[in-house]
Design a protein around this motif. Structure first.
Motif, short mmCIF file in Angstrom:
data_model
loop_
_atom_site.label_atom_id
_atom_site.label_comp_id
_atom_site.label_asym_id
_atom_site.label_seq_id
_atom_site.Cartn_x
_atom_site.Cartn_y
_atom_site.Cartn_z
N UNK A 137 53.38 13.35 -13.84
CA UNK A 137 52.50 13.27 -12.39
C UNK A 137 51.67 12.32 -12.28
N UNK A 138 52.15 11.60 -10.79
CA UNK A 138 51.23 10.02 -11.20
C UNK A 138 50.06 10.24 -9.45
N UNK A 139 49.15 9.43 -9.55
CA UNK A 139 48.32 9.61 -8.83
C UNK A 139 48.28 8.28 -8.30
N UNK A 140 48.33 9.16 -6.78
CA UNK A 140 48.30 7.49 -5.86
C UNK A 140 46.95 7.84 -4.95
N UNK A 141 46.74 6.35 -4.00
CA UNK A 141 45.56 6.10 -3.35
C UNK A 141 45.84 5.62 -2.44
N UNK A 142 46.46 6.21 -1.17
CA UNK A 142 46.83 5.75 0.37
C UNK A 142 46.01 5.37 1.14
N UNK A 143 46.03 4.39 1.87
CA UNK A 143 46.10 3.76 3.52
C UNK A 143 47.01 4.97 4.01
N UNK A 144 45.11 5.31 4.92
CA UNK A 144 45.76 5.71 6.01
C UNK A 144 45.07 5.44 7.16
N UNK A 145 46.00 4.84 7.98
CA UNK A 145 45.47 4.39 9.24
C UNK A 145 45.23 5.05 10.51
N UNK A 146 46.08 6.39 10.62
CA UNK A 146 45.00 7.05 11.69
C UNK A 146 43.75 7.72 11.43
N UNK A 147 43.42 7.77 10.55
CA UNK A 147 41.90 8.85 10.11
C UNK A 147 40.94 7.83 10.58
N UNK A 148 40.77 7.95 11.36
CA UNK A 148 39.55 7.13 12.30
C UNK A 148 38.35 7.55 11.27
N UNK A 149 37.84 9.10 11.12
CA UNK A 149 36.38 9.97 10.63
C UNK A 149 36.70 9.73 9.27
N UNK A 169 37.49 8.01 5.47
CA UNK A 169 37.43 6.77 4.43
C UNK A 169 38.55 5.78 4.74
N UNK A 170 39.46 6.31 5.78
CA UNK A 170 40.88 5.87 5.74
C UNK A 170 41.61 5.61 4.93
N UNK A 171 41.15 6.04 3.49
CA UNK A 171 42.27 6.54 3.00
C UNK A 171 42.89 8.30 2.27
N UNK A 172 44.04 8.55 1.11
CA UNK A 172 43.79 10.02 1.23
C UNK A 172 44.41 9.54 -0.23
N UNK A 173 44.74 11.07 -1.15
CA UNK A 173 45.10 10.77 -2.98
C UNK A 173 46.55 11.66 -2.68
N UNK A 174 47.88 10.89 -3.25
CA UNK A 174 48.72 11.70 -3.05
C UNK A 174 48.97 11.67 -4.61
N UNK A 175 49.93 12.81 -5.13
CA UNK A 175 49.99 13.21 -6.36
C UNK A 175 51.58 13.50 -6.42
N UNK A 176 52.58 12.41 -6.96
CA UNK A 176 53.75 13.11 -6.75
C UNK A 176 54.23 13.48 -8.16
N UNK A 177 55.25 14.90 -8.60
CA UNK A 177 55.53 15.60 -9.30
C UNK A 177 57.20 15.04 -9.06
N UNK A 178 57.64 14.08 -10.19
CA UNK A 178 58.63 13.09 -10.21
C UNK A 178 59.05 14.54 -11.89
N UNK A 179 60.16 14.74 -11.61
CA UNK A 179 61.02 15.30 -12.77
C UNK A 179 62.46 14.54 -12.92
N UNK A 180 62.06 14.40 -14.16
CA UNK A 180 63.49 13.41 -14.15
C UNK A 180 64.63 13.77 -15.62
N UNK A 181 66.17 14.35 -15.52
CA UNK A 181 66.78 14.65 -16.58
C UNK A 181 67.84 14.26 -17.33
#
Length: 583
Positions: free
Chosen positions: A183-195, A197-209
């Motif tokens: 599980x990888x965590x990022x905080x990404x910029x959200x340009x369209x979020x006017x009201x 903080x302008x950011x959203x949290x992304x959790x990426x579930x990556x499987x490598x085999x």
């Protein structure tokens, strides 16, 4: 469509102690050992564009010290030379220097927008590693507890986009097919979020085999992304890889696999921007509905049917609005007219005068209610007796609204209710939800590395430790230990930075941003006879509180607890506090 099951956490009453009397401050000295580091810890401070509370939670309060739960008393950190340094303790009085086990290939200083390097001990022979620049490494380590067989080798590395930190990983072996999920965590910029903080949290579930023993190359086979508006307190993949659990203040949802994030943003915005089909107002006697008419619409194109509890509006042969009204109307007195601005105005006369309608047509969300300013003033006047500029303007009157003297700071929760959700790995839907209410999240700890990490929640004044069991869908969370009154005690520590407990639950500990460490031991039998003066009864057990003060003015960057020791990391030093369980 399957609906997520609403669950609750079942407290084991035998693990609670209603007669707990509190912690007694012990002045017994705690053995403390200090190691000077060859190179400073690779701390990454928040940039000017990382200004939100979520950035502070995820990166500003990051724990730079990592505990290897597969091998006791073994801790790791990354220094500013890009070296993974390890300290394994066998004997406190014969501490060696931290040793280098691996060096990151990347020159970290060359990257301006990097995050802190992060790692997770996936199994006894695998480690997932991030250098903070957006590159993920899978490291085969051999048996880390054995110096003869331990050798850190890169088995997979790939650039995965924006920088991230690793928050959890598991290793799976099914029919000779080895896979690692992380599980990888990022905080990404959200340009369209006017009201917001302008950011959203992304959790990426990556499987490598790796498909078979012959094929040495590891490849990414699955990438799923969850989006939310708050950094999760807790997120972990189930040991069988069939799902994941998240504790968070705001909910997470899966972005459709293969769907572009920008496309999903556009869809969300188009839904928000969509114009209402009609507008409506009301007074105590009637309701007025205003509809913008299509061009070239004449009186003959309009058909309106009024019934006592029903309305039907047809424009140019197309049904525009139809349904049951919220309440009855005088259908014979209701009328409609075409206004000069090419709009249709419908007047509905209420049968029950004075009744406020919360909606026009039951279940219809296509219209927008416009509240009259005079109505707002009247409502505010009716509610005036419930509000005041002061907290308690008249404390002597009967049933005062609030007595501030009965509340303490540690009784106040600054967060709204959090929730615990379980997501299915194949359907990507929420299957179980627990509303945590006022059960404040405190910390997580790995009790058994083969199981999911435990999480600790405040229940009333106590702190309760919960072990998730993914295999048991009827009772997925087991109450395994209680730290008496710790929920109340920790709330008074306003400068606390990290919180932890021993894997065998023998003590809990928290440290402040600078210098001080507080240790709360479980109740233990007294070697001598002790009586409670007030009640005149013999006290069999006493819970002790101890305080350690570190000889440093540097901020604390990392904190880990094992059954016998506490490890505290600052920029230039690693402290070891001996907290061996008392007999």
């Amino acid at each position: 469509m399957e609906v997520a099951a609403n669950c609750s956490l079942r407290v084991k009453r035998p693990l609670l102690d209603p007669r707990f009397e509190g912690y007694k401050l012990s002045l017994e000295p705690l053995p403390c050992y200090q190691l000077e580091l060859d190179a400073a810890v690779a701390e990454v401070k928040l940039r000017d564009d990382q200004y939100t509370l979520e950035h502070m939670h995820a990166f500003g309060m990051y724990n730079y010290l990592h505990c290897d739960s597969w091998y006791q008393d073994s801790v790791y950190y990354v220094d500013n030379l890009g070296r993974i340094m390890n300290l394994t303790v066998m004997l406190d009085t014969a501490l060696g220097k931290p040793r280098e086990v691996f060096r990151l290939p990347t020159d970290l200083i060359a990257y301006d927008n990097r995050l802190c390097a992060s790692m997770h001990f996936t199994s006894s022979t695998w480690v997932t590693l991030s250098d903070g620049t957006g590159r993920l490494y899978l490291i085969g380590t051999g048996e880390r507890g054995n110096s003869a067989s331990e050798k850190w080798e890169i088995m997979f590395n790939e650039e995965l986009g924006n920088p991230f930190i690793i928050i959890h990983s598991i290793s799976l072996l099914k029919a000779e097919e080895h896979s690692i999920a992380t599980l990888l965590l990022r905080i990404e910029k959200e340009e369209l979020d006017m009201k917001g903080s302008g950011f959203y949290v992304s959790l990426e579930w990556v499987t490598i085999n790796k498909k078979s023993k012959d094929k040495k190359k590891y490849e990414i086979t699955k990438r799923n992304i969850l989006r939310g508006k708050s950094v999760p307190h807790y997120a972990a993949i189930e040991p069988n890889g069939n799902g994941l659990m998240i504790v968070s203040y705001k909910s997470f949802t899966f972005v459709q696999v293969g769907q572009n994030l920008e496309e999903s943003k556009d869809e969300d915005m188009s839904e928000k921007i969509k114009e209402p089909l009609y507008y409506w107002q009301q007074t105590e006697d009637d309701l007025t509905v205003t509809i913008s008419l299509p061009e070239d619409c004449t009186k003959e194109d309009i058909q309106i049917q009024f019934l006592p509890d029903h309305v039907n509006v047809v424009l140019k042969g197309q049904r525009f609005l139809e349904g049951n009204l919220y309440s009855s109307i005088d259908h014979e007195s209701s009328t409609w007219i075409i206004k000069e601005n090419n709009s249709l105005e419908i007047s509905l006369i209420k049968k029950n005068e004075g009744l406020t309608w919360p909606e026009l047509v039951v279940g219809d969300k296509q219209g927008e209610f416009i509240r009259d300013s005079a109505q707002c003033a009247a409502i505010a006047e009716r509610l005036m007796h419930l509000t005041s500029d002061e907290l308690n303007p008249n404390p002597d009157k009967g049933k005062p609204p609030c007595n501030a003297q009965e509340l303490e700071e540690c009784d106040i929760f600054f967060e709204e209710s959090s929730s615990l959700c379980r997501f299915d790995g194949s359907t990507l839907k929420t299957t179980h939800v627990v509303n945590l209410g006022s059960n404040q999240y405190l910390f997580s700890v790995i009790v058994d590395p083969k199981e999911m990490p435990c999480f600790c929640l405040r229940h009333d004044v106590d702190a309760l430790l919960w072990q998730p069991h993914s295999g048991n869908h009827d009772d997925m969370w087991e109450h395994i230990a209680t730290f008496n009154a710790l929920g109340y005690v920790q709330a008074s520590k306003r400068d606390k930075k990290f919180f932890a407990c021993a894997p065998n639950y023998s003590y809990a500990a928290l440290c402040e941003c600078l210098r001080r460490v507080f240790i709360y031991r479980q109740p233990t039998p007294m070697p001598t006879v002790l009586y409670n003066r007030k009640e005149g009864r013999q006290v069999g057990q006493v819970a002790k509180q101890q305080v350690a003060s570190l000889e440093t003015s540097d901020p604390i960057l990392g904190f880990q607890a094992t059954n016998e020791r506490l490890f505290v990391l600052t920029t230039k030093n690693l402290f070891l506090i001996k907290v061996s369980t008392e007999t």
